[in-house]
Every structure is written in C-alpha cells, then in structure tokens.
Design a protein around this motif. Sequence first.
Motif, PDB file in Angstrom:
ATOM      1  N   ASP A 113       0.807  -1.220   0.000  1.00  0.00           N
ATOM      2  CA  ASP A 113       0.000   0.000   0.000  1.00  0.00           C
ATOM      3  C   ASP A 113       0.844   1.275   0.000  1.00  0.00           C
ATOM      4  O   ASP A 113       0.627   2.180   0.797  1.00  0.00           O
ATOM      5  CB  ASP A 113      -0.953  -0.003   1.198  1.00  0.00           C
ATOM      6  CG  ASP A 113      -0.246  -0.249   2.521  1.00  0.00           C
ATOM      7  OD1 ASP A 113       0.943  -0.615   2.518  1.00  0.00           O
ATOM      8  OD2 ASP A 113      -0.892  -0.090   3.580  1.00  0.00           O
ATOM      9  N   THR A 217      -0.023   7.661   6.990  1.00  0.00           N
ATOM     10  CA  THR A 217      -1.239   8.472   6.982  1.00  0.00           C
ATOM     11  C   THR A 217      -1.293   9.461   8.134  1.00  0.00           C
ATOM     12  O   THR A 217      -1.813  10.579   7.982  1.00  0.00           O
ATOM     13  CB  THR A 217      -2.472   7.552   6.995  1.00  0.00           C
ATOM     14  OG1 THR A 217      -2.474   6.768   5.797  1.00  0.00           O
ATOM     15  CG2 THR A 217      -3.759   8.357   7.052  1.00  0.00           C
ATOM     16  N   PHE A 252       0.051   4.400   2.623  1.00  0.00           N
ATOM     17  CA  PHE A 252      -1.365   4.601   2.942  1.00  0.00           C
ATOM     18  C   PHE A 252      -1.814   3.615   4.019  1.00  0.00           C
ATOM     19  O   PHE A 252      -2.565   2.673   3.757  1.00  0.00           O
ATOM     20  CB  PHE A 252      -2.211   4.464   1.679  1.00  0.00           C
ATOM     21  CG  PHE A 252      -1.941   5.523   0.657  1.00  0.00           C
ATOM     22  CD1 PHE A 252      -2.462   6.794   0.805  1.00  0.00           C
ATOM     23  CD2 PHE A 252      -1.145   5.254  -0.453  1.00  0.00           C
ATOM     24  CE1 PHE A 252      -2.215   7.781  -0.140  1.00  0.00           C
ATOM     25  CE2 PHE A 252      -0.892   6.237  -1.402  1.00  0.00           C
ATOM     26  CZ  PHE A 252      -1.424   7.502  -1.243  1.00  0.00           C
ATOM     27  N   THR A 253      -1.353   3.845   5.235  1.00  0.00           N
ATOM     28  CA  THR A 253      -1.743   3.015   6.364  1.00  0.00           C
ATOM     29  C   THR A 253      -3.189   3.309   6.755  1.00  0.00           C
ATOM     30  O   THR A 253      -3.753   4.339   6.387  1.00  0.00           O
ATOM     31  CB  THR A 253      -0.817   3.287   7.559  1.00  0.00           C
ATOM     32  OG1 THR A 253      -0.729   4.706   7.779  1.00  0.00           O
ATOM     33  CG2 THR A 253       0.575   2.736   7.297  1.00  0.00           C
ATOM     34  N   GLU A 254      -3.774   2.392   7.521  1.00  0.00           N
ATOM     35  CA  GLU A 254      -5.129   2.623   8.029  1.00  0.00           C
ATOM     36  C   GLU A 254      -5.138   3.887   8.878  1.00  0.00           C
ATOM     37  O   GLU A 254      -4.188   4.179   9.599  1.00  0.00           O
ATOM     38  CB  GLU A 254      -5.588   1.445   8.885  1.00  0.00           C
ATOM     39  CG  GLU A 254      -5.986   0.218   8.083  1.00  0.00           C
ATOM     40  CD  GLU A 254      -7.353   0.345   7.432  1.00  0.00           C
ATOM     41  OE1 GLU A 254      -7.944   1.447   7.487  1.00  0.00           O
ATOM     42  OE2 GLU A 254      -7.816  -0.661   6.867  1.00  0.00           O
ATOM     43  N   ASN A 258      -8.955   7.273   5.368  1.00  0.00           N
ATOM     44  CA  ASN A 258      -9.383   6.190   4.485  1.00  0.00           C
ATOM     45  C   ASN A 258      -8.323   5.915   3.417  1.00  0.00           C
ATOM     46  O   ASN A 258      -7.406   6.706   3.193  1.00  0.00           O
ATOM     47  CB  ASN A 258     -10.741   6.496   3.845  1.00  0.00           C
ATOM     48  CG  ASN A 258     -11.504   5.230   3.459  1.00  0.00           C
ATOM     49  OD1 ASN A 258     -11.017   4.117   3.589  1.00  0.00           O
ATOM     50  ND2 ASN A 258     -12.737   5.426   2.991  1.00  0.00           N
ATOM     51  N   ARG A 259      -8.471   4.795   2.749  1.00  0.00           N
ATOM     52  CA  ARG A 259      -7.507   4.371   1.737  1.00  0.00           C
ATOM     53  C   ARG A 259      -7.874   4.954   0.370  1.00  0.00           C
ATOM     54  O   ARG A 259      -9.062   5.096   0.050  1.00  0.00           O
ATOM     55  CB  ARG A 259      -7.466   2.852   1.641  1.00  0.00           C
ATOM     56  CG  ARG A 259      -7.143   2.116   2.959  1.00  0.00           C
ATOM     57  CD  ARG A 259      -5.719   2.339   3.402  1.00  0.00           C
ATOM     58  NE  ARG A 259      -5.389   1.517   4.560  1.00  0.00           N
ATOM     59  CZ  ARG A 259      -4.788   0.328   4.506  1.00  0.00           C
ATOM     60  NH1 ARG A 259      -4.452  -0.187   3.339  1.00  0.00           N
ATOM     61  NH2 ARG A 259      -4.525  -0.332   5.603  1.00  0.00           N
ATOM     62  N   CYS A 265     -12.321   8.762   0.326  1.00  0.00           N
ATOM     63  CA  CYS A 265     -10.977   8.971   0.867  1.00  0.00           C
ATOM     64  C   CYS A 265     -10.691  10.464   0.959  1.00  0.00           C
ATOM     65  O   CYS A 265     -10.999  11.230   0.040  1.00  0.00           O
ATOM     66  CB  CYS A 265      -9.937   8.299  -0.032  1.00  0.00           C
ATOM     67  SG  CYS A 265      -8.223   8.602   0.460  1.00  0.00           S
ATOM     68  N   LYS A 270      -4.419  11.266  -2.610  1.00  0.00           N
ATOM     69  CA  LYS A 270      -5.259  10.240  -3.221  1.00  0.00           C
ATOM     70  C   LYS A 270      -5.298  10.337  -4.745  1.00  0.00           C
ATOM     71  O   LYS A 270      -5.322   9.310  -5.436  1.00  0.00           O
ATOM     72  CB  LYS A 270      -6.674  10.304  -2.656  1.00  0.00           C
ATOM     73  CG  LYS A 270      -7.448  11.562  -3.064  1.00  0.00           C
ATOM     74  CD  LYS A 270      -8.863  11.566  -2.506  1.00  0.00           C
ATOM     75  CE  LYS A 270      -9.606  12.825  -2.942  1.00  0.00           C
ATOM     76  NZ  LYS A 270     -10.967  12.891  -2.368  1.00  0.00           N
TER      77      LYS A 270
END
Length: 325
Positions: A113, A217, A252-254, A258-259, A265, A270
Amino acid sequence: MFNPDHIHIAIASDQNYAKFVAVALASFFDTNTWFRQATIHLLSTGITKDGIANIKKQMPVDKSELIIHNLSDISDRLQIPVPTTISISSYNRLFLSEIISSDVDRILYIDCDVLFNKNISSLWKYKIENSYLGGVLDTLPDDVSKLKINLKPTMPYINAGILLINLKKWRDDNLSHKFLAFLKAHNGIVHHHDQGIINGVCKNKIIILPPIYNATTCYFSHKYNRIKSTNTPFYSISEFNEAINNPHIVHFTEGFLNRPWRKNCKHPMKNIYRRYYCNTLGYDLEPDNRSYAVKILSYSFRYLPYSFYSTISRTISFISRFLKH
C-alpha cells in the motif's frame, strides 16, 4: 557486493493484494529512472498467473526483472500458529535472508500500500553497513507497542512498511532464526505481528531514516505536537513538514483519512495514487466499507474539536466493550 546502480526490491503479497503491488511498481518505475537494473523479488503467497502477468506489465522490459519466490509454505516456516487479523504473507519478510540469493547484500522491502512519489536513489545508497536495517519512526498513540515487545519507552520503534535491509548482516547473525525464537517466546502472538518481531529483535541495530521515505497516513491527519507528545524519539518539525510537503514514498496506512482505492478517501495524495490505480490499471474504486463506528470517529477527528472527538472515542470504546460482554 553492494551495487548502487542495481536496486533490489522485495514485496510480499497474496492474490487479494496483487493489484496494489502493480500500483506500487507502476509508480516506482514512473518516478525512478536512475538505476541500471531493477530486480523485483515478489514474495508470493498464492498469486495467480494473471495477477503476476499484470504486475509484470508495469515493469520496463529493458532494465528490470521479476523473480517470483513462492512462499505458500509460510505457515510451515513459522512453526507456530499466528493471529489471522492480517494477511499471513506479511510474515514473508522475516525470511528474506534465506529467500534472496547470497550475492545480494541489501534489499529494499516495501508494503503493497505505497506510492512512490519521488526519486529514491539517495535511499538506496543510504549507509547501513553496521546495522540490521534502516526504517522510519512509527507514529504511536502510546507506549504499549514498545512495552509489549520489551522495549523501553525511550527506544526507537519503526514502521516496517519500508525497510532498507542489510541482508549480509541478517545472514551473518542468523536473524531468521532469532525472529522465529522471538515469535515462539511470545506464543505466536506478537503485538503488531511481524513489525513487532522486527523491532524486538533488531533493537539497537536500526538506522533511523528520514520520514520522507515512509510518510504514513498519520503525518497527513495529525498535528505535529500531538504525535511528538506520544513518541520518543521523534523527528523535528522541519523533518515532519518535509514528509508532508515532499514525500518520496507515501504509505497509505489505516487511519482517519481512508484508503485511496476506496470511495470517500480524504487523503491529500489520493489523486496521484488514483492516477495509477484507475487510469493506468483501470480499476474501479472500492466502496467505503468501514464500520459506522470508524466513520463517526473519522468525521469527529477531522471536523470537531479534539475534546469532542476524545469523548466520542471513549463512548464508542465503552459501548464496544459492553456489547462484547
């Protein structure tokens, strides 16, 4: 022998995450052209032929190669059951010193990710000769992650999503054996899984990398003082801002943003990610399948005063514990 012009990258995945591997590599080859050769080591746990073919499409044929390492036996390698709250393929990185050819002295491990946003030649050439690896400090909410793996609160704790690994030293010191011994000593249950194992075993032999190489994130969602207040050691405000404004690798960690492959997101990076995910690879955005509790927490964190968010967080936590009983 280390070759600064030949980069080796390892990435572990199963079929469910194969499309994210394709995105990560598409962004790498788009933003990096400095190397003479790039060898991608795919630690595969059941990736299909179509999945591998899609990954290979993102790689330039003239200066890259894809080596598939089949780790469908990862459960047997671990020798003890582990929690299923993450993909077991994440544990593949613990065996890199056994998997990768002995003539490769260092390797860059990346999670699926991630987004490569800048040239990373300086990262590949970073001096780590006397250490097990280089990594970026994680953004922890408290000391629990350290205490549960017997680290002192003042010791560094890195995020294992981006690791510059000294494979020679891993082999010399038989680290794969030490990783397994650590896992068994904790009865297969280590806080933060293989990341906890890596931090617990490699302590005192970790080089701290600049956060531009793993901008998680939290850098984009939290204020500097709030992160620094729960993390010792941590970076300066200038290093923190550089990670936000000029990230070389975005992770893009939790988190509350949001992802980027999901709808709704709020991450500021993004659109760059979706340029690869949607435009290059043709994937549709996934629905926002977070629970209502997480959505409420995310909204309150982003738009309400912190005291309100804190109250809502405690309330949801209390209700959750009550329902479990």
